[in-house]
Design a protein around this motif. Structure first.
Motif, PDB file in Angstrom:
ATOM      1  N   MET A   1      -2.481   6.392   3.155  1.00  0.00           N
ATOM      2  CA  MET A   1      -3.314   7.770   3.443  1.00  0.00           C
ATOM      3  C   MET A   1      -4.175   7.566   4.273  1.00  0.00           C
ATOM      4  O   MET A   1      -4.210   8.218   5.241  1.00  0.00           O
ATOM      5  CB  MET A   1      -3.740   8.381   2.023  1.00  0.00           C
ATOM      6  N   GLU A   2      -5.189   6.538   4.388  1.00  0.00           N
ATOM      7  CA  GLU A   2      -6.020   6.389   5.278  1.00  0.00           C
ATOM      8  C   GLU A   2      -5.494   6.141   6.589  1.00  0.00           C
ATOM      9  O   GLU A   2      -5.997   6.441   7.581  1.00  0.00           O
ATOM     10  CB  GLU A   2      -6.798   4.780   4.953  1.00  0.00           C
ATOM     11  N   HIS A   3      -4.397   5.324   6.635  1.00  0.00           N
ATOM     12  CA  HIS A   3      -3.811   5.319   8.142  1.00  0.00           C
ATOM     13  C   HIS A   3      -3.447   6.564   8.687  1.00  0.00           C
ATOM     14  O   HIS A   3      -3.502   6.679   9.908  1.00  0.00           O
ATOM     15  CB  HIS A   3      -2.756   4.165   7.982  1.00  0.00           C
ATOM     16  N   ARG A   4      -2.772   7.074   7.836  1.00  0.00           N
ATOM     17  CA  ARG A   4      -2.285   8.830   8.333  1.00  0.00           C
ATOM     18  C   ARG A   4      -3.317   9.599   8.745  1.00  0.00           C
ATOM     19  O   ARG A   4      -3.415  10.133   9.739  1.00  0.00           O
ATOM     20  CB  ARG A   4      -1.595   9.360   7.293  1.00  0.00           C
ATOM     21  N   VAL A   5      -4.589   9.448   8.038  1.00  0.00           N
ATOM     22  CA  VAL A   5      -5.924  10.130   8.230  1.00  0.00           C
ATOM     23  C   VAL A   5      -6.416   9.597   9.888  1.00  0.00           C
ATOM     24  O   VAL A   5      -6.615  10.504  10.468  1.00  0.00           O
ATOM     25  CB  VAL A   5      -6.849  10.347   7.337  1.00  0.00           C
TER      26      VAL A   5
ATOM     27  N   GLU B   1       2.036  -6.022   1.171  1.00  0.00           N
ATOM     28  CA  GLU B   1       1.733  -5.034  -0.038  1.00  0.00           C
ATOM     29  C   GLU B   1       2.446  -5.712  -1.281  1.00  0.00           C
ATOM     30  O   GLU B   1       1.905  -4.953  -2.364  1.00  0.00           O
ATOM     31  CB  GLU B   1       2.506  -3.726   0.320  1.00  0.00           C
ATOM     32  N   GLN B   2       3.083  -6.601  -1.371  1.00  0.00           N
ATOM     33  CA  GLN B   2       3.737  -7.155  -2.537  1.00  0.00           C
ATOM     34  C   GLN B   2       2.505  -7.781  -3.359  1.00  0.00           C
ATOM     35  O   GLN B   2       1.743  -8.742  -2.925  1.00  0.00           O
ATOM     36  CB  GLN B   2       4.734  -8.371  -2.034  1.00  0.00           C
ATOM     37  N   GLY B   3       2.450  -7.432  -4.759  1.00  0.00           N
ATOM     38  CA  GLY B   3       1.438  -7.808  -5.600  1.00  0.00           C
ATOM     39  C   GLY B   3       0.048  -7.128  -5.403  1.00  0.00           C
ATOM     40  O   GLY B   3      -0.917  -7.213  -6.134  1.00  0.00           O
ATOM     41  N   ASP B   4      -0.019  -6.281  -4.643  1.00  0.00           N
ATOM     42  CA  ASP B   4      -1.166  -5.265  -4.429  1.00  0.00           C
ATOM     43  C   ASP B   4      -1.371  -4.250  -5.669  1.00  0.00           C
ATOM     44  O   ASP B   4      -0.101  -3.887  -6.111  1.00  0.00           O
ATOM     45  CB  ASP B   4      -1.288  -4.728  -2.929  1.00  0.00           C
ATOM     46  N   ASN B   5      -2.326  -3.828  -5.668  1.00  0.00           N
ATOM     47  CA  ASN B   5      -2.555  -2.573  -6.608  1.00  0.00           C
ATOM     48  C   ASN B   5      -1.814  -1.472  -6.087  1.00  0.00           C
ATOM     49  O   ASN B   5      -2.077  -1.137  -5.063  1.00  0.00           O
ATOM     50  CB  ASN B   5      -4.101  -2.319  -6.827  1.00  0.00           C
ATOM     51  N   PRO B   6      -0.917  -0.766  -6.826  1.00  0.00           N
ATOM     52  CA  PRO B   6      -0.102   0.210  -6.373  1.00  0.00           C
ATOM     53  C   PRO B   6      -1.006   1.337  -5.796  1.00  0.00           C
ATOM     54  O   PRO B   6      -0.527   1.880  -4.718  1.00  0.00           O
ATOM     55  CB  PRO B   6       0.629   0.558  -7.469  1.00  0.00           C
ATOM     56  N   MET B   7      -2.081   1.703  -6.625  1.00  0.00           N
ATOM     57  CA  MET B   7      -2.899   2.636  -6.036  1.00  0.00           C
ATOM     58  C   MET B   7      -3.642   2.385  -4.620  1.00  0.00           C
ATOM     59  O   MET B   7      -3.708   3.114  -3.815  1.00  0.00           O
ATOM     60  CB  MET B   7      -3.997   3.048  -6.965  1.00  0.00           C
ATOM     61  N   ALA B   8      -4.084   1.027  -4.604  1.00  0.00           N
ATOM     62  CA  ALA B   8      -4.550   0.841  -3.283  1.00  0.00           C
ATOM     63  C   ALA B   8      -3.581   0.838  -2.082  1.00  0.00           C
ATOM     64  O   ALA B   8      -3.981   1.263  -1.037  1.00  0.00           O
ATOM     65  CB  ALA B   8      -4.941  -0.932  -3.476  1.00  0.00           C
ATOM     66  N   VAL B   9      -2.096   0.487  -2.536  1.00  0.00           N
ATOM     67  CA  VAL B   9      -1.206   0.706  -1.369  1.00  0.00           C
ATOM     68  C   VAL B   9      -1.057   2.026  -1.021  1.00  0.00           C
ATOM     69  O   VAL B   9      -1.133   2.313   0.255  1.00  0.00           O
ATOM     70  CB  VAL B   9       0.415  -0.011  -1.978  1.00  0.00           C
TER      71      VAL B   9
END
Length: 221
Positions: free
Chosen positions: A181-185, A168-176
């Protein structure tokens, strides 16, 4: 190279609200090392496409994540010229003169699709690239349920979700945040016993998966 606003992604999210099975993958793996490419090909999947960021490389990187080298080599041996990368940045209009796509092709040794529409739209462009290959004989592999998995289902492909991202390092914060959220769903839908739509080709998922991904596998922070 960043990504411009993905209107199709927002639009498709509303479709998922009406039909959540669209975001449920046919197969969930830890990462590409757990895909049995030989068995996948024998099962009738003759072409394969991949998302790039956090599926093959670090976010916005070009080089393959080193632990994936053996699996990536096997994938290319099995699928030869039937492997392609479909990115929502490289190969799109955001990619000036397609320099990003060219750099990725050099690093990964496979073609990067040039396309106008971003996932989860644009499947017609991928089908055109694979010429006469039916969508049901194509697998799409990615780390994002609302883009990669919905994209594959929209066009009748076999969908494979890589649950554990590279980093997750360097990733778009919104994408993270959206991915979490997708995983929780997805976990909620699993508890509700809601499954992906059955694929056109009878697939025994247990034969395609080299290892059972840990339910507690988490992203690198």
């Amino acid at each position: 190279m960043g990504q411009s606003f993905n209107f199709q992604g927002i639009l498709q999210a509303f479709r998922v609200l009406a039909s959540p099975r669209l975001m449920i993958p046919n197969l969930v793996v830890r990462d590409i090392r757990d895909i049995n490419f030989e068995q996948l090909h024998k099962a009738g999947i003759v072409a394969i496409a991949f998302d790039k960021d956090n599926c093959l490389t670090r976010p916005y990187g070009n080089e393959l994540h080193p632990p994936f080298e053996e699996a990536w080599k096997k994938c290319k041996e099995v699928y030869r010229d039937k492997v392609v990368v479909v990115s929502n940045s490289a190969g799109t209009q955001d990619d000036k003169d397609h320099q990003g796509a060219i750099a990725i092709e050099k690093a990964l040794g496979v073609h990067v699709l040039r396309h106008q529409q971003k996932k989860p739209a644009g499947g017609d462009e991928l089908l055109h690239y694979f010429d006469s290959t039916p969508a049901s004989q194509i697998a799409f592999v990615g780390d994002r349920a609302l883009t990669d998995i919905v994209f594959g289902h929209n066009y009748g492909m076999l969908t494979i979700l890589t649950r554990q991202v590279v980093t997750e390092q360097g990733d778009n914060p919104m994408a993270v945040q959206i991915r979490r959220m997708e995983h929780r769903v997805l976990d909620l839908l699993d508890r509700m016993n809601i499954r992906a739509k059955e694929h056109a080709i009878p697939i025994d998922a247990s034969q395609l998966q080299k290892a059972t991904p840990s339910a507690s596998a988490s992203s690198e922070k």
